[in-house]
Motif scaffolding. Sequence first.
Motif, mmCIF file in Angstrom:
data_model
loop_
_atom_site.group_PDB
_atom_site.id
_atom_site.type_symbol
_atom_site.label_atom_id
_atom_site.label_comp_id
_atom_site.label_asym_id
_atom_site.label_seq_id
_atom_site.Cartn_x
_atom_site.Cartn_y
_atom_site.Cartn_z
ATOM 1 N N ILE A 133 5.683 -2.068 3.741
ATOM 2 C CA ILE A 133 7.061 -2.040 2.958
ATOM 3 C C ILE A 133 7.722 -0.847 2.556
ATOM 4 C CG2 ILE A 133 7.767 -2.785 0.735
ATOM 5 C CD1 ILE A 133 5.925 -5.140 0.655
ATOM 6 N N LEU A 134 6.760 0.200 2.376
ATOM 7 C CA LEU A 134 7.298 1.522 2.214
ATOM 8 C C LEU A 134 8.167 2.018 3.467
ATOM 9 C CD1 LEU A 134 3.885 3.221 0.863
ATOM 10 C CD2 LEU A 134 6.088 3.299 -0.343
ATOM 11 N N ARG A 135 7.422 1.581 4.671
ATOM 12 C CA ARG A 135 8.304 2.226 5.666
ATOM 13 C C ARG A 135 9.463 1.686 6.019
ATOM 14 N NH1 ARG A 135 3.144 3.100 10.170
ATOM 15 N NH2 ARG A 135 2.010 4.321 8.432
ATOM 16 N N ALA A 136 9.727 0.294 5.653
ATOM 17 C CA ALA A 136 11.120 -0.441 5.738
ATOM 18 C C ALA A 136 11.724 -0.879 4.859
ATOM 19 C CB ALA A 136 10.291 -1.603 6.943
ATOM 20 N N ALA A 137 11.479 -0.534 3.628
ATOM 21 C CA ALA A 137 12.223 -1.005 2.494
ATOM 22 C C ALA A 137 13.727 -0.404 2.638
ATOM 23 C CB ALA A 137 11.644 -0.780 1.312
ATOM 24 N N PRO A 138 14.411 -1.183 1.793
ATOM 25 C CA PRO A 138 15.931 -0.755 1.915
ATOM 26 C C PRO A 138 16.296 0.070 0.502
ATOM 27 C CG PRO A 138 15.911 -3.034 1.324
ATOM 28 C CD PRO A 138 14.416 -2.532 1.786
ATOM 29 N N CYS A 139 14.994 0.384 -0.317
ATOM 30 C CA CYS A 139 15.123 1.041 -1.569
ATOM 31 C C CYS A 139 13.869 1.490 -2.000
ATOM 32 C CB CYS A 139 15.679 -0.161 -2.722
ATOM 33 S SG CYS A 139 14.322 -1.640 -2.785
ATOM 34 N N PRO A 140 13.779 2.185 -2.857
ATOM 35 C CA PRO A 140 12.449 2.877 -3.167
ATOM 36 C C PRO A 140 11.431 1.649 -3.493
ATOM 37 C CG PRO A 140 14.142 3.856 -4.385
ATOM 38 C CD PRO A 140 14.914 2.651 -3.594
ATOM 39 N N VAL A 141 10.324 2.298 -3.154
ATOM 40 C CA VAL A 141 8.961 1.167 -3.640
ATOM 41 C C VAL A 141 8.031 1.946 -4.374
ATOM 42 C CG1 VAL A 141 7.145 0.356 -2.282
ATOM 43 C CG2 VAL A 141 9.222 0.218 -1.087
ATOM 44 N N LEU A 142 7.524 1.212 -5.212
ATOM 45 C CA LEU A 142 6.593 1.676 -6.040
ATOM 46 C C LEU A 142 5.021 0.964 -5.800
ATOM 47 C CD1 LEU A 142 5.306 3.229 -8.478
ATOM 48 C CD2 LEU A 142 5.941 1.415 -10.036
ATOM 49 N N THR A 143 4.286 1.528 -5.380
ATOM 50 C CA THR A 143 3.131 1.102 -4.891
ATOM 51 C C THR A 143 1.891 1.429 -6.175
ATOM 52 O OG1 THR A 143 2.175 2.823 -3.801
ATOM 53 C CG2 THR A 143 3.152 1.000 -2.471
ATOM 54 N N VAL A 144 1.375 0.214 -6.438
ATOM 55 C CA VAL A 144 0.374 0.500 -7.477
ATOM 56 C C VAL A 144 -1.092 0.141 -7.367
ATOM 57 C CG1 VAL A 144 -0.266 -0.218 -10.105
ATOM 58 C CG2 VAL A 144 2.318 0.002 -9.171
ATOM 59 N N ARG A 145 -2.023 0.952 -7.514
ATOM 60 C CA ARG A 145 -3.209 0.828 -7.055
ATOM 61 C C ARG A 145 -4.062 0.246 -8.316
ATOM 62 N NH1 ARG A 145 -6.772 4.333 -3.458
ATOM 63 N NH2 ARG A 145 -5.065 5.637 -3.540
ATOM 64 N N HIS A 146 -4.848 -0.723 -8.263
ATOM 65 C CA HIS A 146 -5.643 -1.103 -9.525
ATOM 66 C C HIS A 146 -6.617 -0.099 -9.741
ATOM 67 C CE1 HIS A 146 -8.365 -3.581 -12.017
ATOM 68 N NE2 HIS A 146 -7.160 -4.431 -12.145
ATOM 69 N N PRO A 147 -6.968 0.244 -11.167
ATOM 70 C CA PRO A 147 -7.817 1.255 -11.644
ATOM 71 C C PRO A 147 -9.231 1.079 -11.000
ATOM 72 C CG PRO A 147 -7.083 0.008 -13.351
ATOM 73 C CD PRO A 147 -6.241 -0.472 -12.489
#
Length: 153
Positions: A133-147
Motif C-alpha cells: 500500500i505504501l508503494r502504490a497509494a494515491p495519498c499518504p499512508v500511516l502504518t501503525v505497529r502494535h506495541p
Amino acid sequence: MASIQHILVALDFSESSRFALEYAELLARQFGAAIDLVHVVTPLISPMPGGCVPPFINNPGEAHLVEARACLENHADELRSRGLSVGTLLVEGSPLESILAQARKRHCDLIVVGTHGRSGMAHILLGSVAENILRAAPCPVLTVRHPSFKAKG
C-alpha cells in the motif's frame, strides 16, 4: 500542508488494525475528518485464466460476510457514539487492490493501516499488504505497529 478531510482505515480485525484505528480516531478528531472503515474479504481461491471458478469454491461464506459486516458496524458505532463521522465498506477481492481502489474512489487524504510485524520467511511467503500500500497509494499512508511487536535490529 495538505488538509486531512477523509481517512480510510483498513481493518482485518487483528490487534494491529484495532491499534491503528486508535490513531485514525485521534487524527480524525484533530483534523475534523471523516473516516471510512474498510474490510476486504479475500476469495478462497483466485480465479483461473478466463475467470472460471465454481461459485461455491470462491464464495467466502455468508456467515463470514455477516460476521464481518457486524464487526465493521460495531467499530463504526463505537466511533459514531464519540461524535465522529464514520462509514463502512465491506468489499471482496485482493486486499491491496481493494484498499487502493477504495482510497481512489473516495478521494481519501490518508490511509491508516496496521502492520503485523512479520519478518524473515513469513514476510517473504505472506508479503506485506501495508508495504505494498505504501508503494502504490494515491495519498499518504500511516502504518501503525502494535506495541507488542518488537523491532528487529
